[in-house]
Design a protein around this motif. Structure first.
Motif, mmCIF file in Angstrom:
data_model
loop_
_atom_site.group_PDB
_atom_site.id
_atom_site.type_symbol
_atom_site.label_atom_id
_atom_site.label_comp_id
_atom_site.label_asym_id
_atom_site.label_seq_id
_atom_site.Cartn_x
_atom_site.Cartn_y
_atom_site.Cartn_z
ATOM 1 N N ALA A 49 128.979 -18.783 66.056
ATOM 2 C CA ALA A 49 129.048 -19.955 66.945
ATOM 3 C C ALA A 49 128.042 -21.021 66.527
ATOM 4 O O ALA A 49 128.364 -22.215 66.507
ATOM 5 C CB ALA A 49 128.811 -19.527 68.390
ATOM 6 N N VAL A 50 126.839 -20.604 66.176
ATOM 7 C CA VAL A 50 125.824 -21.558 65.717
ATOM 8 C C VAL A 50 126.315 -22.278 64.462
ATOM 9 O O VAL A 50 126.207 -23.496 64.343
ATOM 10 C CB VAL A 50 124.463 -20.867 65.465
ATOM 11 N N PHE A 51 126.879 -21.520 63.517
ATOM 12 C CA PHE A 51 127.413 -22.145 62.304
ATOM 13 C C PHE A 51 128.456 -23.191 62.650
ATOM 14 O O PHE A 51 128.382 -24.331 62.178
ATOM 15 C CB PHE A 51 128.024 -21.106 61.359
ATOM 16 N N TYR A 52 129.448 -22.829 63.449
ATOM 17 C CA TYR A 52 130.527 -23.768 63.773
ATOM 18 C C TYR A 52 129.992 -25.024 64.444
ATOM 19 O O TYR A 52 130.367 -26.138 64.079
ATOM 20 C CB TYR A 52 131.586 -23.101 64.661
ATOM 21 N N LEU A 53 129.123 -24.866 65.426
ATOM 22 C CA LEU A 53 128.585 -26.027 66.147
ATOM 23 C C LEU A 53 127.817 -26.963 65.223
ATOM 24 O O LEU A 53 128.000 -28.186 65.261
ATOM 25 C CB LEU A 53 127.689 -25.563 67.296
ATOM 26 N N VAL A 54 126.964 -26.402 64.390
ATOM 27 C CA VAL A 54 126.129 -27.212 63.508
ATOM 28 C C VAL A 54 126.930 -27.773 62.338
ATOM 29 O O VAL A 54 126.772 -28.942 61.972
ATOM 30 C CB VAL A 54 124.910 -26.396 63.020
ATOM 31 N N TYR A 55 127.792 -26.977 61.753
ATOM 32 C CA TYR A 55 128.567 -27.437 60.601
ATOM 33 C C TYR A 55 129.473 -28.602 60.982
ATOM 34 O O TYR A 55 129.542 -29.605 60.264
ATOM 35 C CB TYR A 55 129.375 -26.279 60.007
ATOM 36 N N VAL A 56 130.159 -28.483 62.096
ATOM 37 C CA VAL A 56 131.042 -29.572 62.529
ATOM 38 C C VAL A 56 130.227 -30.828 62.828
ATOM 39 O O VAL A 56 130.652 -31.940 62.494
ATOM 40 C CB VAL A 56 131.917 -29.147 63.729
ATOM 41 N N ALA A 57 129.043 -30.681 63.405
ATOM 42 C CA ALA A 57 128.180 -31.846 63.627
ATOM 43 C C ALA A 57 127.811 -32.498 62.294
ATOM 44 O O ALA A 57 127.804 -33.730 62.171
ATOM 45 C CB ALA A 57 126.917 -31.439 64.389
ATOM 46 N N GLY A 58 127.524 -31.694 61.290
ATOM 47 C CA GLY A 58 127.230 -32.221 59.963
ATOM 48 C C GLY A 58 128.415 -32.932 59.342
ATOM 49 O O GLY A 58 128.267 -33.982 58.703
ATOM 50 N N VAL A 59 129.605 -32.378 59.522
ATOM 51 C CA VAL A 59 130.821 -33.023 59.019
ATOM 52 C C VAL A 59 130.986 -34.394 59.673
ATOM 53 O O VAL A 59 131.289 -35.388 58.988
ATOM 54 C CB VAL A 59 132.066 -32.137 59.262
ATOM 55 N N LEU A 60 130.774 -34.464 60.978
ATOM 56 C CA LEU A 60 130.885 -35.753 61.650
ATOM 57 C C LEU A 60 129.852 -36.738 61.122
ATOM 58 O O LEU A 60 130.185 -37.889 60.810
ATOM 59 C CB LEU A 60 130.723 -35.592 63.165
ATOM 60 N N TRP A 61 128.604 -36.312 61.046
ATOM 61 C CA TRP A 61 127.516 -37.203 60.632
ATOM 62 C C TRP A 61 127.739 -37.753 59.217
ATOM 63 O O TRP A 61 127.576 -38.944 58.977
ATOM 64 C CB TRP A 61 126.191 -36.450 60.711
ATOM 65 N N MET A 62 128.104 -36.868 58.298
ATOM 66 C CA MET A 62 128.184 -37.262 56.890
ATOM 67 C C MET A 62 129.551 -37.785 56.453
ATOM 68 O O MET A 62 129.626 -38.517 55.464
ATOM 69 C CB MET A 62 127.786 -36.084 56.008
ATOM 70 N N VAL A 63 130.604 -37.404 57.171
ATOM 71 C CA VAL A 63 131.952 -37.707 56.693
ATOM 72 C C VAL A 63 132.799 -38.454 57.724
ATOM 73 O O VAL A 63 133.291 -39.551 57.461
ATOM 74 C CB VAL A 63 132.673 -36.396 56.289
ATOM 75 N N SER A 64 133.000 -37.858 58.883
ATOM 76 C CA SER A 64 133.993 -38.355 59.821
ATOM 77 C C SER A 64 133.615 -39.677 60.488
ATOM 78 O O SER A 64 134.451 -40.581 60.594
ATOM 79 C CB SER A 64 134.277 -37.303 60.895
ATOM 80 N N LEU A 65 132.387 -39.808 60.946
ATOM 81 C CA LEU A 65 131.991 -41.067 61.599
ATOM 82 C C LEU A 65 132.037 -42.250 60.637
ATOM 83 O O LEU A 65 132.568 -43.304 61.007
ATOM 84 C CB LEU A 65 130.628 -40.925 62.272
ATOM 85 N N PRO A 66 131.537 -42.106 59.396
ATOM 86 C CA PRO A 66 131.700 -43.231 58.460
ATOM 87 C C PRO A 66 133.175 -43.574 58.198
ATOM 88 O O PRO A 66 133.530 -44.749 58.110
ATOM 89 C CB PRO A 66 131.009 -42.743 57.186
#
Length: 134
Positions: A49-66
């Motif tokens: 669960a920790v992996f999923y929560l943090v990894y998806v946040a990283g995907v948003l920060w580095m990829v999806s939001l831009p």
């Protein structure tokens, strides 16, 4: 902020849903052939669960939001694939370098899965939130 929250939820749902299928039918069978004795039974849900929560946040920060800012889901797909390759590659190559029982088959399968999974999850999230399936 509401848009980012929705993007997180959509991306996380897609990532988790696809990963449940991928782990069960693509990744786990290969790992069972090579390192069955190392697999936890039952699965440790907390660290996952920790992996999923943090990894998806990283995907948003580095990829999806831009990508969302410029309304380019294809940018999210490509950026997600690059990020997935880097992250899953780090895990797989480290294991292959340090664990005697690790195989090239595990490296190839999990690296390909993580690359596609991250890219598709980022793409679907941005495409749904932006309304642009390109």
């Amino acid at each position: 902020m509401a848009q980012a929250g929705m993007l997180y939820l959509v991306t996380a749902a897609v990532f988790l849903g696809l990963d449940m299928i991928g782990i069960r039918y693509i990744v786990r069978p290969v790992f069972e052939r090579h390192v069955a004795a190392l697999l936890a039974s039952p699965l440790r849900i907390g660290p996952a669960a920790v992996f999923y929560l943090v990894y998806v946040a990283g995907v948003l920060w580095m990829v999806s939001l831009p990508a969302l800012r410029v309304q380019q889901p294809a940018q999210a797909l490509l950026g997600g694939m690059v990020l997935g390759f880097l992250c899953y590659g780090t895990y797989e190559m480290t294991n292959y370098a340090t664990l005697a029982a690790w195989s090239w088959q595990q490296v190839a399968v999990d690296l390909a899965w993580g690359t596609v999974l991250t890219g598709v999850s980022a793409w679907v999230g941005v495409a749904l939130i932006s309304g642009r399936f390109t």
